[in-house]
Design a protein around this motif. Structure first.
Motif, PDB file in Angstrom:
ATOM      1  N   UNK A   2      57.434  55.410  27.069  1.00 56.28           N
ATOM      2  CA  UNK A   2      57.890  54.474  28.117  1.00 56.28           C
ATOM      3  C   UNK A   2      56.878  54.340  29.237  1.00 56.28           C
ATOM      4  N   UNK A   3      56.020  55.360  29.397  1.00 51.66           N
ATOM      5  CA  UNK A   3      55.147  55.398  30.580  1.00 51.66           C
ATOM      6  C   UNK A   3      53.672  55.163  30.281  1.00 51.66           C
ATOM      7  N   UNK A   4      53.249  55.468  29.076  1.00 48.58           N
ATOM      8  CA  UNK A   4      51.843  55.289  28.731  1.00 48.58           C
ATOM      9  C   UNK A   4      50.936  56.315  29.403  1.00 48.58           C
ATOM     10  N   UNK A   5      49.627  56.087  29.281  1.00 50.39           N
ATOM     11  CA  UNK A   5      48.622  57.029  29.800  1.00 50.39           C
ATOM     12  C   UNK A   5      48.519  56.885  31.321  1.00 50.39           C
ATOM     13  N   UNK A   6      48.649  58.013  32.018  1.00 48.04           N
ATOM     14  CA  UNK A   6      48.567  58.031  33.487  1.00 48.04           C
ATOM     15  C   UNK A   6      47.263  58.684  33.928  1.00 48.04           C
ATOM     16  N   UNK A  53      46.284  62.296  20.516  1.00 49.48           N
ATOM     17  CA  UNK A  53      47.393  61.795  21.328  1.00 49.48           C
ATOM     18  C   UNK A  53      48.656  61.681  20.472  1.00 49.48           C
ATOM     19  N   UNK A  54      49.759  62.139  21.034  1.00 48.45           N
ATOM     20  CA  UNK A  54      51.064  61.980  20.393  1.00 48.45           C
ATOM     21  C   UNK A  54      51.981  61.235  21.352  1.00 48.45           C
ATOM     22  N   UNK A  55      52.412  60.061  20.940  1.00 43.44           N
ATOM     23  CA  UNK A  55      53.416  59.339  21.729  1.00 43.44           C
ATOM     24  C   UNK A  55      54.767  59.991  21.467  1.00 43.44           C
ATOM     25  N   UNK A  77      48.271  50.877  19.239  1.00 40.25           N
ATOM     26  CA  UNK A  77      46.973  50.216  19.286  1.00 40.25           C
ATOM     27  C   UNK A  77      46.389  50.236  20.707  1.00 40.25           C
ATOM     28  N   UNK A  78      47.232  49.962  21.694  1.00 42.00           N
ATOM     29  CA  UNK A  78      46.786  50.017  23.106  1.00 42.00           C
ATOM     30  C   UNK A  78      46.240  51.391  23.458  1.00 42.00           C
ATOM     31  N   UNK A  79      46.966  52.424  23.012  1.00 40.67           N
ATOM     32  CA  UNK A  79      46.577  53.793  23.340  1.00 40.67           C
ATOM     33  C   UNK A  79      45.280  54.151  22.616  1.00 40.67           C
TER      34      UNK A  79
END
Ligand code: GTP
Ligand code: MG
Length: 206
Positions: A125-129, A148-150, A166-168
């Motif tokens: 829900x938050x993505x990379x900060x 990375x693990x979503x 894909x974005x990540x």
């Protein structure tokens, strides 16, 4: 290994209490509340093994989990350890304590020779900060392999998952120590767990 029972063996509040370097270690890092402890429980199929909570700041030490059935003697060490970590970022605890956990996490990540792979968890829900980027930079600098693990993909629309992956992936391509494949999981719905188990087994074998 993931078919057998796992046990908690040690909580490490500071670097000097780390066990001697031995079996390959796989660590789970990420912002507070991202779902690190829940993911470890899901991976080993034991709900109450790592303590979880709604409140950020639950895990306060480096917690070591190993497959059961090894005595720990020099000739009978477990084949690997999973290391649950305190979260970074926001936590419901005094600042000095949060700073101490963050230092412990960063010191461990950059200075543990038996650390084979770090899974950096990112809430779907938050993505990379910004503080995730700091951890990526630290791992790049220390040349520690990470992936990375979503997490919590059950909290977003199914159609959004491939796009988020894909974005990540685009964000981490420039990072030299990052593994380019991004995994997507839900501990709640048991999604993506076999892919992660296989990735872990591959990482400890190299
Ligand atoms: P800290 O130890 O405080 O840093 O947190 P953590 O990263 O270990 O998170 P934890 O596993 O304790 O989970 C935090 C909250 O998220 C809990 O309320 C979990 O039930 C919830 N949670 C974890 N994984 C999932 C998931 O896959 N889906 C959903 N919907 N909730 C999840
Ligand atoms: Mg935790």
């Amino acid at each position: 290994l993931f078919g057998r029972p796992w046990i908690f063996i040690r909580g490490v509040p500071a670097m000097k209490f780390l066990p001697p370097e031995g079996p390959p270690e796989i660590a789970f890092a990420g912002r507070s509340n991202v779902g690190k402890s829940s993911l470890i429980n899901a991976l080993v199929g034991h709900k109450g093994l790592a303590r979880t909570s709604n409140t950020p700041g639950r895990t306060q030490e480096l917690n070591y989990f190993v497959p059961d059935g090894f005595s720990g003697a020099d000739d009978d060490l477990p084949p690997m350890a999973l290391v649950d970590m305190p979260g970074y970022g926001y936590a419901q605890a005094p600042k000095e304590q949060v700073d101490a956990w963050t230092k412990l996490v960063f010191d461990y990540l950059r200075g543990r020779s038996t650390l084979k792979r770090v899974y950096v968890l990112i809430d779907s829900r938050h993505g990379v900060k910004k503080n995730d980027e700091e951890v990526f930079a630290l791992l790049d600098k220390a040349a520690v392999s990470y992936q990375i693990v979503l997490t919590k993909t059950d909290k977003i629309k199914d159609a959004g998952v491939p796009r988020l992956i894909e974005e990540t992936r685009q964000k981490i391509l420039k990072h030299p120590a990052a593994y380019p494949d991004v995994l997507a999981t839900s501990s709640e719905k048991s999604r993506g767990l076999d892919d992660l188990r296989n990735a872990i087994l591959t990482a400890i074998a190299r």
